[in-house]
Design a protein around this motif. Sequence first.
Motif, mmCIF file in Angstrom:
data_model
loop_
_atom_site.group_PDB
_atom_site.id
_atom_site.type_symbol
_atom_site.label_atom_id
_atom_site.label_comp_id
_atom_site.label_asym_id
_atom_site.label_seq_id
_atom_site.Cartn_x
_atom_site.Cartn_y
_atom_site.Cartn_z
ATOM 1 N N ASP A 91 0.804 -1.229 0.000
ATOM 2 C CA ASP A 91 0.000 0.000 0.000
ATOM 3 C C ASP A 91 0.837 1.279 0.000
ATOM 4 O OD1 ASP A 91 -2.243 -1.592 0.014
ATOM 5 O OD2 ASP A 91 -2.555 -1.425 2.179
ATOM 6 N N PHE A 92 2.154 1.160 -0.103
ATOM 7 C CA PHE A 92 3.027 2.339 -0.105
ATOM 8 C C PHE A 92 3.412 2.653 -1.550
ATOM 9 C CE2 PHE A 92 6.908 4.784 0.159
ATOM 10 C CZ PHE A 92 6.699 5.602 1.259
ATOM 11 N N PRO A 93 2.753 3.641 -2.165
ATOM 12 C CA PRO A 93 3.092 3.952 -3.550
ATOM 13 C C PRO A 93 4.314 4.859 -3.634
ATOM 14 C CG PRO A 93 1.314 5.369 -2.836
ATOM 15 C CD PRO A 93 1.623 4.434 -1.682
ATOM 16 N N ALA A 94 5.158 4.579 -4.595
ATOM 17 C CA ALA A 94 6.260 5.493 -4.885
ATOM 18 C C ALA A 94 5.662 6.776 -5.453
ATOM 19 C CB ALA A 94 7.214 4.858 -5.893
ATOM 20 N N SER A 95 6.327 7.884 -5.242
ATOM 21 C CA SER A 95 5.835 9.155 -5.784
ATOM 22 C C SER A 95 5.582 9.038 -7.272
ATOM 23 C CB SER A 95 6.859 10.264 -5.542
ATOM 24 O OG SER A 95 6.546 10.968 -4.374
ATOM 25 N N TRP A 96 4.418 9.439 -7.662
ATOM 26 C CA TRP A 96 3.970 9.525 -9.053
ATOM 27 C C TRP A 96 3.780 8.181 -9.738
ATOM 28 C CZ3 TRP A 96 1.746 13.871 -9.567
ATOM 29 C CH2 TRP A 96 2.205 14.961 -8.812
ATOM 30 N N GLN A 97 3.965 7.081 -9.035
ATOM 31 C CA GLN A 97 3.741 5.765 -9.636
ATOM 32 C C GLN A 97 2.298 5.644 -10.129
ATOM 33 O OE1 GLN A 97 4.441 2.473 -6.995
ATOM 34 N NE2 GLN A 97 3.967 0.957 -8.538
ATOM 35 N N ASP A 98 1.385 6.184 -9.344
ATOM 36 C CA ASP A 98 -0.033 6.143 -9.692
ATOM 37 C C ASP A 98 -0.558 7.527 -10.055
ATOM 38 O OD1 ASP A 98 -0.157 3.402 -9.177
ATOM 39 O OD2 ASP A 98 -0.571 3.726 -7.067
ATOM 40 N N GLY A 99 0.360 8.435 -10.437
ATOM 41 C CA GLY A 99 -0.052 9.774 -10.839
ATOM 42 C C GLY A 99 -0.183 10.760 -9.696
ATOM 43 N N VAL A 100 0.235 10.371 -8.484
ATOM 44 C CA VAL A 100 0.129 11.238 -7.307
ATOM 45 C C VAL A 100 1.466 11.218 -6.571
ATOM 46 C CG1 VAL A 100 -1.080 11.594 -5.102
ATOM 47 C CG2 VAL A 100 -2.330 10.688 -7.077
ATOM 48 N N GLY A 101 1.900 12.382 -6.101
ATOM 49 C CA GLY A 101 3.130 12.450 -5.319
ATOM 50 C C GLY A 101 2.943 11.812 -3.952
ATOM 51 N N ASN A 102 4.040 11.381 -3.324
ATOM 52 C CA ASN A 102 4.010 10.799 -1.989
ATOM 53 C C ASN A 102 5.139 11.442 -1.192
ATOM 54 O OD1 ASN A 102 4.350 9.266 0.334
ATOM 55 N ND2 ASN A 102 4.042 7.303 -0.686
ATOM 56 N N GLU A 103 4.783 12.312 -0.251
ATOM 57 C CA GLU A 103 5.776 13.035 0.536
ATOM 58 C C GLU A 103 6.685 12.108 1.333
ATOM 59 O OE1 GLU A 103 4.008 16.092 2.925
ATOM 60 O OE2 GLU A 103 2.979 16.986 1.214
ATOM 61 N N ARG A 104 6.165 10.971 1.781
ATOM 62 C CA ARG A 104 6.990 10.037 2.552
ATOM 63 C C ARG A 104 8.058 9.395 1.662
ATOM 64 N NH1 ARG A 104 3.851 6.043 5.935
ATOM 65 N NH2 ARG A 104 5.718 6.082 7.199
ATOM 66 N N CYS A 105 7.704 9.099 0.410
ATOM 67 C CA CYS A 105 8.675 8.590 -0.558
ATOM 68 C C CYS A 105 9.746 9.649 -0.819
ATOM 69 C CB CYS A 105 7.976 8.200 -1.862
ATOM 70 S SG CYS A 105 9.071 7.784 -3.232
ATOM 71 N N ASP A 106 9.300 10.875 -1.080
ATOM 72 C CA ASP A 106 10.234 11.971 -1.343
ATOM 73 C C ASP A 106 11.182 12.182 -0.166
ATOM 74 O OD1 ASP A 106 8.840 12.320 -3.736
ATOM 75 O OD2 ASP A 106 7.731 14.073 -3.014
ATOM 76 N N SER A 107 10.651 12.120 1.046
ATOM 77 C CA SER A 107 11.457 12.314 2.248
ATOM 78 C C SER A 107 12.494 11.203 2.409
ATOM 79 C CB SER A 107 10.540 12.368 3.470
ATOM 80 O OG SER A 107 11.276 12.418 4.656
ATOM 81 N N ALA A 108 12.087 9.963 2.178
ATOM 82 C CA ALA A 108 13.018 8.838 2.285
ATOM 83 C C ALA A 108 14.150 8.991 1.274
ATOM 84 C CB ALA A 108 12.275 7.519 2.065
ATOM 85 N N ARG A 109 13.812 9.362 0.046
ATOM 86 C CA ARG A 109 14.829 9.560 -0.995
ATOM 87 C C ARG A 109 15.773 10.698 -0.613
ATOM 88 N NH1 ARG A 109 14.363 7.338 -5.969
ATOM 89 N NH2 ARG A 109 15.208 9.213 -6.977
ATOM 90 N N ALA A 110 15.226 11.777 -0.077
ATOM 91 C CA ALA A 110 16.046 12.928 0.304
ATOM 92 C C ALA A 110 17.092 12.542 1.346
ATOM 93 C CB ALA A 110 15.167 14.059 0.829
ATOM 94 N N GLY A 111 16.750 11.615 2.229
ATOM 95 C CA GLY A 111 17.695 11.152 3.238
ATOM 96 C C GLY A 111 18.949 10.518 2.646
ATOM 97 N N TYR A 112 18.876 10.099 1.401
ATOM 98 C CA TYR A 112 20.021 9.515 0.701
ATOM 99 C C TYR A 112 20.566 10.442 -0.373
ATOM 100 C CZ TYR A 112 19.396 5.088 3.034
ATOM 101 O OH TYR A 112 19.330 4.115 3.987
ATOM 102 N N GLY A 113 20.093 11.684 -0.369
ATOM 103 C CA GLY A 113 20.550 12.638 -1.367
ATOM 104 C C GLY A 113 19.970 12.381 -2.749
ATOM 105 N N LEU A 114 18.896 11.599 -2.818
ATOM 106 C CA LEU A 114 18.251 11.302 -4.092
ATOM 107 C C LEU A 114 17.153 12.326 -4.353
ATOM 108 C CD1 LEU A 114 17.856 7.453 -3.587
ATOM 109 C CD2 LEU A 114 19.565 8.610 -5.007
ATOM 110 N N PRO A 115 17.000 12.769 -5.580
ATOM 111 C CA PRO A 115 15.934 13.732 -5.878
ATOM 112 C C PRO A 115 14.573 13.062 -5.801
ATOM 113 C CG PRO A 115 16.948 12.994 -7.907
ATOM 114 C CD PRO A 115 17.755 12.391 -6.775
ATOM 115 N N PRO A 116 13.523 13.849 -5.567
ATOM 116 C CA PRO A 116 12.180 13.255 -5.568
ATOM 117 C C PRO A 116 11.852 12.705 -6.948
ATOM 118 C CG PRO A 116 12.060 15.644 -5.315
ATOM 119 C CD PRO A 116 13.505 15.276 -5.320
ATOM 120 N N LEU A 117 11.044 11.661 -6.970
ATOM 121 C CA LEU A 117 10.580 11.117 -8.240
ATOM 122 C C LEU A 117 9.618 12.102 -8.888
ATOM 123 C CD1 LEU A 117 9.920 7.385 -7.263
ATOM 124 C CD2 LEU A 117 11.891 8.339 -8.488
ATOM 125 N N THR A 118 9.530 12.041 -10.198
ATOM 126 C CA THR A 118 8.618 12.884 -10.966
ATOM 127 C C THR A 118 7.793 11.970 -11.873
ATOM 128 O OG1 THR A 118 10.103 13.160 -12.853
ATOM 129 C CG2 THR A 118 10.356 14.732 -11.010
#
Length: 140
Positions: A91-118
């Motif tokens: 039930d945890f969608p990656a940002s924009w996988q289903d056409g909607v952003g996910n702040e928790r995904c973006d935050s997790a990626r940011a912790g590794y210096g990865l840009p948010p998904l688009t």
Amino acid sequence: MSGQTVLSLSGNPCLQCGACCTCFRVSFHWSECDDFRENGVPCAMTEAVTPHRVAMRGTNSPQPRCIALQGTVGEAVYCAIHPRRASVCRDFPASWQDGVGNERCDSARAGYGLPPLTPDHWRTTPGQTPETTPRLPRAA
């Protein structure tokens, strides 16, 4: 690697990320485990959290990392039990996988210096259709 499924990295940014599997506690009802459900989450990979909830080993700590996560975050990863993963992971969608952003995904990626998904991360490559593009169904 006998008996293991090798997944293509093309078309699925989750297979290059894995940050969500190292940022959150993955807890769920014990009845999702394989002692109680065919093809459930392997009980040996969980630990008790409350009388009714378990967590994936490694995620109930200040620096979580799911025991099922294989590989290097930000480079190449996969879930060793992907078809048997818990509902919270499904039930945890990656940002924009289903056409909607996910702040928790973006935050997790940011912790590794990865840009948010688009939305562009989920576009198909020439010769692929949405039906043939490799994707992980909602992951943790």
